[in-house]
Design an enzyme around this catalytic site. Structure first.
Site, PDB file in Angstrom:
ATOM      1  N   SER A   1      48.996  59.734  55.292  1.00  0.00           N
ATOM      2  CA  SER A   1      49.750  58.623  54.709  1.00  0.00           C
ATOM      3  C   SER A   1      49.783  57.394  55.597  1.00  0.00           C
ATOM      4  O   SER A   1      50.172  56.313  55.148  1.00  0.00           O
ATOM      5  CB  SER A   1      51.185  59.062  54.370  1.00  0.00           C
ATOM      6  OG  SER A   1      51.912  59.382  55.531  1.00  0.00           O
TER       7      SER A   1
ATOM      8  N   THR B   1      49.986  66.128  56.032  1.00  0.00           N
ATOM      9  CA  THR B   1      50.157  67.350  56.818  1.00  0.00           C
ATOM     10  C   THR B   1      50.362  68.569  55.931  1.00  0.00           C
ATOM     11  O   THR B   1      49.921  69.677  56.261  1.00  0.00           O
ATOM     12  CB  THR B   1      51.356  67.201  57.773  1.00  0.00           C
ATOM     13  OG1 THR B   1      51.084  66.150  58.696  1.00  0.00           O
ATOM     14  CG2 THR B   1      51.620  68.487  58.544  1.00  0.00           C
TER      15      THR B   1
ATOM     16  N   THR C   1      53.911  62.684  55.726  1.00  0.00           N
ATOM     17  CA  THR C   1      55.271  62.274  56.059  1.00  0.00           C
ATOM     18  C   THR C   1      55.351  60.948  56.810  1.00  0.00           C
ATOM     19  O   THR C   1      56.423  60.359  56.894  1.00  0.00           O
ATOM     20  CB  THR C   1      55.980  63.353  56.913  1.00  0.00           C
ATOM     21  OG1 THR C   1      55.239  63.574  58.109  1.00  0.00           O
ATOM     22  CG2 THR C   1      56.132  64.642  56.129  1.00  0.00           C
ATOM     23  N   ASP C   2      54.228  60.461  57.347  1.00  0.00           N
ATOM     24  CA  ASP C   2      54.275  59.223  58.132  1.00  0.00           C
ATOM     25  C   ASP C   2      54.882  58.060  57.357  1.00  0.00           C
ATOM     26  O   ASP C   2      55.693  57.296  57.886  1.00  0.00           O
ATOM     27  CB  ASP C   2      52.871  58.826  58.601  1.00  0.00           C
ATOM     28  CG  ASP C   2      52.428  59.601  59.828  1.00  0.00           C
ATOM     29  OD1 ASP C   2      53.173  60.515  60.252  1.00  0.00           O
ATOM     30  OD2 ASP C   2      51.344  59.299  60.360  1.00  0.00           O
TER      31      ASP C   2
END
Length: 329
Positions: free
Chosen positions: A60, A13, A93-94
């Protein structure tokens, strides 16, 4: 003399772009390069002597074992260089907490490694990525960051890779650590207030220098009425361990016990964790782990227990040693 920092881009992101400034959750992921991000960040090059490398360009959620290994080897090679003082990794960030924890366990260097992402794309109003990246460079450049393991910087907070977990799908304060952050970035300076007690990096018994491949570890998420065939099908697949994300204190429904015992008899390790998100799974409390040859995850959440189990299985495979890893790291 400025610190010498390499920023390694992997997408996410933080490198995303939406159709308008109002699109904070709907956008194209991994569009911008790490050089694009750096060029748009005022004052960044005054913080350190910066080099860049675009290793991946993906969300990710696509990070698998090969990406983990490739990133760790790349970071390790950079940190071996005398002309590099620290590394920043931009990341979606996942799974940022999984990747950071992997680096925390297998990259044996005291030099700072900082993993950073964003909850909003760079094109959004109040995008958090630019300040997060700026702060990550600050932390990676700071001598105070040495020896503290891999760090995750977000929302002005400095978290240990061991403890940090993503807790929201959209909030900028999505990242939380059970024991709180290690410190903060305040007015362009890294301030630390506590240390990590568990082993990591230079004290770790594992190193990416010797890891060629990662074992397969799966997660089963408990819920009311869960069917034992879920365990049975997984036990027939090519897995080396199953992390059971149980209810409460890693509780296991009566119907599933026999299936998990049989899986262990097939030399598949069973790790009891908890789906609650915090707290300690106590060995031999909810289940007789000694009798079954199971492992208790201590305070580690299921998806990070999976990371630790994959790494630990590259060495010894005795139940005792694997259990010891969970109370040591």
């Amino acid at each position: 003399m400025n610190a010498r920092v390499v920023i390694v881009g992997t997408g996410g992101t933080i490198a995303g772009r939406g159709a308008s400034a109002a699109h904070t959750a709907t956008y194209d992921c991994s569009v911008e390069t790490v050089d694009d991000l750096l060029d748009a960040l005022p004052g960044a090059r005054d913080l350190a002597d910066i080099q860049t490398a675009q290793l991946f360009q993906t969300g990710s959620e696509n990070f698998g074992n090969e990406e983990l290994l490739g990133l760790a080897r790349h970071v390790r090679a950079l940190l071996k260089r005398d002309d590099i003082d620290g590394v920043v990794v931009t990341h979606g960030t996942d799974t940022i907490d999984e990747t950071a924890y992997f680096l925390h366990l297998v990259v044996p260097s005291a030099k700072p490694v900082v993993v950073v992402g964003a909850m909003r794309p760079a094109s959004a109003l109040s995008a958090d990525g630019p300040l997060n990246l700026y702060n990550a460079i600050v932390v990676a450049s700071s001598a105070a960051s040495r020896g503290k393991g891999t760090l995750v910087v977000s929302n002005d907070e400095i978290h240990s890779a061991r403890d940090v977990v993503k807790t929201s799908t959209f909030k900028q304060e999505a990242f939380r650590s059970t024991f709180g952050p290690l410190g903060y970035v305040v007015e362009g300076r890294a301030r630390f207030y506590r240390l990590v007690a568990r082993r990591h990096t230079v004290e770790s018994e594992w190193s990416i220098d010797t890891i060629q491949a990662l074992p397969e570890v799966a997660i089963v998420y408990a819920h009311g009425g869960i069917n034992r065939t879920v365990i049975e099908h997984m036990a027939c697949s090519d897995v080396d361990a199953i992390v059971y994300a149980g209810t409460g204190n890693g509780n296991v429904a009566h119907e599933l016990i026999d299936s998990l015992v049989k899986a262990r008899a097939r030399h598949i390790h069973i790790v009891r964790a908890s789906r609650t998100g915090s707290g300690i799974v106590i060995r031999n409390a909810a289940q007789p782990d000694d009798r079954y040859g199971w492992i208790a995850a201590d305070d580690q959440v299921p998806h990070k227990a999976r990371i630790l189990m994959m790494v630990a299985l590259t060495g010894t495979r005795t139940t005792h040693a694997l259990q010891e890893a969970f109370v040591t790291y």
